[in-house]
Design a protein around this motif. Structure first.
Motif, mmCIF file in Angstrom:
data_model
loop_
_atom_site.group_PDB
_atom_site.id
_atom_site.type_symbol
_atom_site.label_atom_id
_atom_site.label_comp_id
_atom_site.label_asym_id
_atom_site.label_seq_id
_atom_site.Cartn_x
_atom_site.Cartn_y
_atom_site.Cartn_z
ATOM 1 N N PHE A 1 -2.725 8.023 10.321
ATOM 2 C CA PHE A 1 -3.703 7.626 9.071
ATOM 3 C C PHE A 1 -3.663 6.166 9.051
ATOM 4 C CE2 PHE A 1 -3.361 6.069 4.772
ATOM 5 C CZ PHE A 1 -4.366 7.465 4.215
ATOM 6 N N PRO A 2 -4.738 5.557 8.923
ATOM 7 C CA PRO A 2 -5.162 4.297 8.762
ATOM 8 C C PRO A 2 -4.202 3.190 7.761
ATOM 9 C CG PRO A 2 -7.026 5.126 8.009
ATOM 10 C CD PRO A 2 -5.829 6.239 8.291
ATOM 11 N N ILE A 3 -2.913 3.281 8.104
ATOM 12 C CA ILE A 3 -2.301 2.078 7.211
ATOM 13 C C ILE A 3 -1.098 1.481 8.190
ATOM 14 C CG2 ILE A 3 -0.565 3.583 6.237
ATOM 15 C CD1 ILE A 3 -1.402 2.440 3.457
ATOM 16 N N ASP B 1 1.048 -3.097 4.802
ATOM 17 C CA ASP B 1 0.188 -2.824 3.645
ATOM 18 C C ASP B 1 1.080 -1.736 2.862
ATOM 19 O OD1 ASP B 1 -1.878 -4.079 4.485
ATOM 20 O OD2 ASP B 1 -2.475 -2.657 5.799
ATOM 21 N N GLU C 1 -5.465 1.794 -2.143
ATOM 22 C CA GLU C 1 -4.537 2.162 -0.888
ATOM 23 C C GLU C 1 -3.499 3.002 -0.968
ATOM 24 O OE1 GLU C 1 -3.991 -1.035 2.365
ATOM 25 O OE2 GLU C 1 -2.858 -1.625 0.703
ATOM 26 N N ALA C 2 -2.817 2.759 -2.101
ATOM 27 C CA ALA C 2 -1.712 3.705 -2.540
ATOM 28 C C ALA C 2 -1.937 5.187 -2.810
ATOM 29 C CB ALA C 2 -1.032 2.843 -4.011
ATOM 30 N N MET D 1 -6.283 0.121 7.363
ATOM 31 C CA MET D 1 -7.276 0.630 6.296
ATOM 32 C C MET D 1 -8.523 -0.308 5.905
ATOM 33 S SD MET D 1 -6.332 2.543 2.472
ATOM 34 C CE MET D 1 -5.175 3.580 3.358
ATOM 35 N N MET E 1 2.173 -2.636 -1.148
ATOM 36 C CA MET E 1 1.679 -1.581 -1.907
ATOM 37 C C MET E 1 1.779 -1.775 -3.482
ATOM 38 S SD MET E 1 1.315 2.233 -1.038
ATOM 39 C CE MET E 1 0.253 2.163 0.428
ATOM 40 N N ARG F 1 -5.641 -2.670 -3.806
ATOM 41 C CA ARG F 1 -4.295 -2.010 -3.429
ATOM 42 C C ARG F 1 -3.835 -0.757 -3.995
ATOM 43 N NH1 ARG F 1 -2.159 -4.402 0.247
ATOM 44 N NH2 ARG F 1 -2.536 -6.469 -0.286
ATOM 45 N N LEU G 1 -4.605 6.623 -1.820
ATOM 46 C CA LEU G 1 -5.036 7.326 -0.523
ATOM 47 C C LEU G 1 -3.952 7.767 0.399
ATOM 48 C CD1 LEU G 1 -8.480 5.148 0.432
ATOM 49 C CD2 LEU G 1 -8.350 7.439 -0.553
ATOM 50 N N PHE G 2 -3.020 6.957 0.319
ATOM 51 C CA PHE G 2 -1.665 7.034 1.223
ATOM 52 C C PHE G 2 -1.043 8.339 0.508
ATOM 53 C CE2 PHE G 2 2.845 5.357 1.509
ATOM 54 C CZ PHE G 2 2.912 5.840 2.926
ATOM 55 N N ASN G 3 -0.815 8.184 -0.713
ATOM 56 C CA ASN G 3 0.316 9.216 -1.266
ATOM 57 C C ASN G 3 0.241 9.225 -2.803
ATOM 58 O OD1 ASN G 3 2.708 10.521 -2.587
ATOM 59 N ND2 ASN G 3 2.797 11.363 -0.512
ATOM 60 N N LEU H 1 -10.364 10.243 3.581
ATOM 61 C CA LEU H 1 -8.838 10.133 3.576
ATOM 62 C C LEU H 1 -8.205 10.842 2.577
ATOM 63 C CD1 LEU H 1 -8.592 6.233 4.208
ATOM 64 C CD2 LEU H 1 -8.264 7.997 5.702
ATOM 65 N N MET I 1 8.997 -1.847 -0.064
ATOM 66 C CA MET I 1 7.778 -1.502 -0.997
ATOM 67 C C MET I 1 8.418 -1.570 -2.428
ATOM 68 S SD MET I 1 5.421 1.646 -1.445
ATOM 69 C CE MET I 1 6.321 2.592 -2.400
ATOM 70 N N ILE J 1 3.259 8.518 -4.971
ATOM 71 C CA ILE J 1 3.771 7.530 -4.587
ATOM 72 C C ILE J 1 2.938 6.281 -5.603
ATOM 73 C CG2 ILE J 1 4.054 5.537 -3.039
ATOM 74 C CD1 ILE J 1 4.908 7.750 -1.069
ATOM 75 N N PRO K 1 10.730 8.859 -3.059
ATOM 76 C CA PRO K 1 10.599 10.340 -2.938
ATOM 77 C C PRO K 1 11.270 11.081 -1.855
ATOM 78 C CG PRO K 1 8.573 9.385 -2.289
ATOM 79 C CD PRO K 1 9.346 8.514 -2.666
#
Lengths: 267, 233
Positions: free
Chosen positions: B98-100, B104, A150-151, A211, B108, A147, A153-155, A29, B146, A158, B89
């Motif tokens: 993408f696995p989310i 979630d 997760e953030a 995820m 976050m 958590r 890996l997401f971006n 990821l 979020m 962010i 942003p």
């Protein structure tokens, strides 16, 4: 005696597969697949120079793999390079160091070859304990910081804007990846290791959008690949690395055929 | 940690910032009061994103200082400031596979799905869906959920129009105005679009080539003589 050896081999390969699948999820990821090649060759260089210097090769291999991953991050950040490019540069440097060592020792001996191809039959209870401990450690990390990871890996931006310490999270992850690769390298070898780090998460990626399930499936795919590959090796009397790599590739093909994502995209 | 006067939600004090050798922000100063909705308007390359990132501690000033709610932004305080503010942003790439899941992403920032926010933004039906498969407008709402779930005091938007069609953007602006009215936040809203400004926005600060060229009430600033030419000319 043969059954005990088989059981031990199955335990080692399945647990190593589970561990590689789990940590491979992060590598996949984060899109840094080259880290597997980098660390395995850095560990080999460390192991060779450990033999030359008379220090335990595994400790030297771990130290070298840590130097490699902790050099790759800053080189990537400061030189504004793609992470895989910075890893390739450091990989080349470690290859040079490794072959220098090979030249000094007068050629590839069995111990050095072990870093490349592994020697699962000679794995001991200590290896099983180490691998299991690393699985538990990674699961604890996921439970405690899930958590935040997760953030990350997401971006990454962010994650940082949420106040998470992305540098500490990223380098903590690299530390675990370094430990995982070093611990499993001389057991299962570089070829199998790379395959078990990349293919199980690729299988999981085909099958889920969630995820948590992704990491669970990746762990399961690694475990199944390790177990199945070793069992096929025993049945057909073939090299375990080859059967495991081919078996996990077969699992990927099956996941690709049944992938809901592929069908949704009409590929 | 230096304390600034309490009423300013955000303050730039003779702020300069360089990106490489290029000076992006040139000695700019302004204050945003608590509860104010201010748009930062300007053409591309005016320094708008650099300004927001200075408030969040992503960009370190070459000279001058920035404060958020009285706390001077520094490497030491940036983490704490980011935890009590929120930032959307301008755009980010997420692979559609993408696995989310949306739930979630929504959880976050705070660790749980905030029901009140989900209801307010009307996104309950999205929660179980993959984030990569929802529309640009739905993504912006999920991201807003979020950050709102964390109950921030200052909200920074950076060009939220970029991945949205005009219809979705207008809808998003209505959501932003309603959220502002309900939560009493301070909002700093970066945009280059003169035509679509959030209704709740009362003040506009215009940046051009790293300098503040206008600052004041929205109607006055935007109806000023040669406004378009001054900004985009």
């Amino acid at each position: 005696m043969a059954e005990a050896l088989l059981l031990k081999t199955l335990a080692v390969t399945s647990l190593a597969g589970a561990l590689c699948g789990l940590t491979g999820g992060f590598i996949f990821l984060l899109n840094i697949p080259f880290i597997g090649v980098l660390i395995s060759h850095a560990a080999m260089a460390g192991g060779i120079w450990g033999i030359i210097a008379g220090v335990p090769p595994k400790a030297a291999a771990f130290a070298a793999s840590l130097i490699a991953v902790f050099a790759a991050g800053p080189v990537s950040d400061r030189a504004k390079l793609n992470a895989n490019i910075s890893m390739s540069i450091i990989f080349s440097a470690f290859m040079g160091i490794a072959f220098l060592g090979v030249g000094i020792t007068g050629g590839m001996n069995q111990q050095i070859m072990g870093f490349l191809w592994g020697n699962v039959l000679f794995a001991g209870i200590g290896d099983i304990v180490l691998i299991t401990a690393l699985i538990i450690l990674t699961l604890i990390l996921l439970a405690a910081k899930g958590r935040q990871y997760e953030a990350l890996l997401f971006n990454r931006e962010i994650a940082a804007s949420l106040g998470y310490n992305t540098k500490a999270l990223y380098y903590g992850l690299l530390l675990i990846i370094g430990a995982v690769i070093t611990v499993t390298l001389d057991v299962i070898g570089g070829l199998m290791l790379f395959s078990l780090i990349i293919t199980p998460p690729a299988i999981a990626y085909q099958l889920t959008y969630d995820m948590k399930r992704f990491f669970g499936l990746s762990l399961l795919a690694g475990f199944t690949a390790g177990l199945g590959g070793a069992f096929i090796s025993y049945l057909l009397n073939l090299p375990v690395s080859a059967t495991t790599v081919l078996f996990v590739s077969l699992l990927f093909s099956i996941s690709f055929v049944f992938s809901p994502k592929r069908r949704r995209d009409g590929r | 940690m230096e304390r600034n006067k309490p009423e300013a939600a955000a303050k730039a004090e003779r702020l300069s910032f360089f990106a490489g050798k290029k000076q992006v922000l040139k000695n700019i100063s302004f204050e945003v009061n608590k509860g104010e909705f201010m748009a930062v308007l300007g053409p591309n390359g005016a320094g708008k994103t650099s300004l927001i990132k200075a408030f969040l501690g992503f960009n370190r000033p070459a000279s001058g200082r920035v404060f958020v709610e009285g706390t001077e932004v520094s490497p030491k305080t940036a983490g704490e400031i980011r935890r009590r503010t929120a930032y959307l942003p301008q755009s980010f790439d997420v692979d559609r596979n993408f696995p989310i899941l949306v739930k979630d992403v929504v959880s976050m920032g705070c660790g749980y799905v905030n029901d009140a926010v989900v209801k307010e933004l009307n996104i309950r039906a999205l929660l179980e869906r993959p984030f990569g498969l929802i529309s640009g407008g739905e993504r912006q709402k999920a991201m807003l959920a979020m950050v709102l779930s964390r109950n921030p005091s200052v909200l920074f938007f950076d060009e939220p129009n970029l991945n949205l069609d005009p219809f979705s953007y207008r809808n998003f602006l209505k959501v932003v105005s309603s959220v502002y009215a309900k939560h009493g936040l301070t909002v700093i809203f970066v945009t280059h679009l003169v035509t679509n400004m959030p209704e709740a926005c009362k003040r506009v600060l215009v940046l051009k080539e790293g300098e503040v060229i206008r600052d004041g009430e929205k109607e006055k600033v935007m109806s000023g003589k040669n406004f378009m030419e001054a900004v985009y000319g």
